[in-house]
Design an enzyme around this catalytic site. Sequence first.
Site, PDB file in Angstrom:
ATOM      1  CB  SER A 120     -46.685  -4.320   3.538  1.00  0.00           C
ATOM      2  OG  SER A 120     -47.576  -5.137   3.001  1.00  0.00           O
ATOM      3  CG  HIS A 128     -49.367  -6.973   7.301  1.00  0.00           C
ATOM      4  ND1 HIS A 128     -48.174  -7.424   6.938  1.00  0.00           N
ATOM      5  CD2 HIS A 128     -49.756  -6.403   6.412  1.00  0.00           C
ATOM      6  CE1 HIS A 128     -47.917  -6.819   5.775  1.00  0.00           C
ATOM      7  NE2 HIS A 128     -48.809  -6.146   5.479  1.00  0.00           N
TER       8      HIS A 128
END
Length: 418
Positions: free
Chosen positions: A186, A391
Site C-alpha cells: 500500500s 486490503h
Amino acid sequence: MASKLNVTLNILLVLFIISFANVIRFPLTPINIETKRSLGYPRDSLLNFTELTGIYGYPAEEHRVVTDDGYILTIFRISRGKKYHGKTKRPPVILMHGLLQSSDAWLDAGPEDGLAYLISDAGYDLWVGNVRGNYYSRSHVRLNPDRDPEFWKFSVDEIGFYDVPAIIDYVLYYTKADKVNYVGFSQGAGTYFVMCSERPEYCDKARVLITLAPAARQKNTKSVLYRTVTEGINSLENILRLSGVQEVFSKGALSQEFLAFLCHLNWASEFVCATGEALFDSFHPGSINNVTLKNLFGHFPAGTSVHNMARYGQSMRSERFEKFDYGKSKNLQLYGSTRPPEYNLSAVTVPVIAVYGANDHLVDTQDVDWLMDKLPNVVEAVKVRDPLWNHMDVTYSSMTKTLLLPTISDYLLKYSYD
C-alpha cells in the site's frame, strides 16, 4: 439541501473521530503492561518487534537510520529464519508497511502466517522498515514531536523522498550488497514510486519491486469510512493545525487504547472488532482469525501526521498521482504552477510485480489497473485467486501462506543470487 446536510454530517463525524483519536494523548500508557496482562490481554499484543520475534525463535536486530532531513527511523533485521538452514540468499529484502501501520503488522498473524516470518524462513536477509511518525520512528535529531509542530509537516511525499532512500542506503551499506529486493504494501509501494520519480538513481538500487495492493491514485476507493475520514481531514487540515492537532491515530492515544481493550474481550473481538475492521475495508469471513484480531489492535493504529492523512484525502479526489495540493497561490510559489505536479511514473524502471485483491475497498482494482498502465516495466499483475481477498488481508490473513507467499517467493527467488 440534502447534499449540504451530508457534508455537515461528514465534517461532524471527522471531528468526532479526530477528537476521539487524538485530542487525549496519554503521556504514559493509561493501563500499564502488568495490569493488561492481569486483564487477559494477549501476550503478543503487548510485545514489541524484537520481543515478538525472539519468543518465536527469530532473533532480530534493531537499527537506527537518520534521514537527510533529520528523522530517526527504527528498522529491524531478521538475518536468518528459524526454519531455514541453507546459505542466506542475496540481495537483502526490505519489507515496508502501509498507512497507520508499523513493522509489527508483519508479525501479528503469528509465525505460521506473518510475512516477516515467512520471508525469513524462505532464506532471505530480511529488513523490516518503519517510516516517520509511527511509534518506532517518532524521533528527530532536532525536533521534539510533542512540542514542535514542524515534526509533523510530512506526507507520503517526504516519506518517498527521504525515508525510503535512507533505508535503502543503510541496508546496502550495512550488508555490502549492490542492490536490494523491495516488497511494499500500500503506502509502502506508493512511496517507492515517489522516490523513483524524484530520485531516479535510487530506483536502480533494487533488482525487483514487489507491490502488494499498491496505493498511488485512489480515486475509486469504495470504503466510505476511509474516504470520509481522509477527505474530511483534507478539508479540515488548517482548522486542526490551528487547534494544535498535528498527530493522529497514535499508539497510546485514547482510540488505540480503547480498541486494544475492547478487542481483547472474546465477545467484542469476534463481533464488534471484526465487524468494524470489515466496515473499514470489506467482509472476508474466516480470513483474519480471532487471535490475530486481538494482537493487531495492540499495535494498530501506529500513528501518522494530519498532513499525511490529508494527502490521502487528496488522492481520493484526483485523477492523478500528484504532489500535495496547497492551493493555487502556494502551489505557484512552491511548484511554479497552480496545480501540483504529477509524479513521473515512467521513471519507475525497476521490474514491478503487483499483487492485489478483487475485494479491496481501499485500493480499488480500477486504480491498480490505471497504475499498471502508467508503469513502464510491469512483469506481472496478479489478482489473488480468492475473490474476497481485501486490503487488510495482506498483513493479517491466515491464508497468506497459500494465497500471497507463493507469488512473493517466486519473484524474490527469480531476482536473487547466491
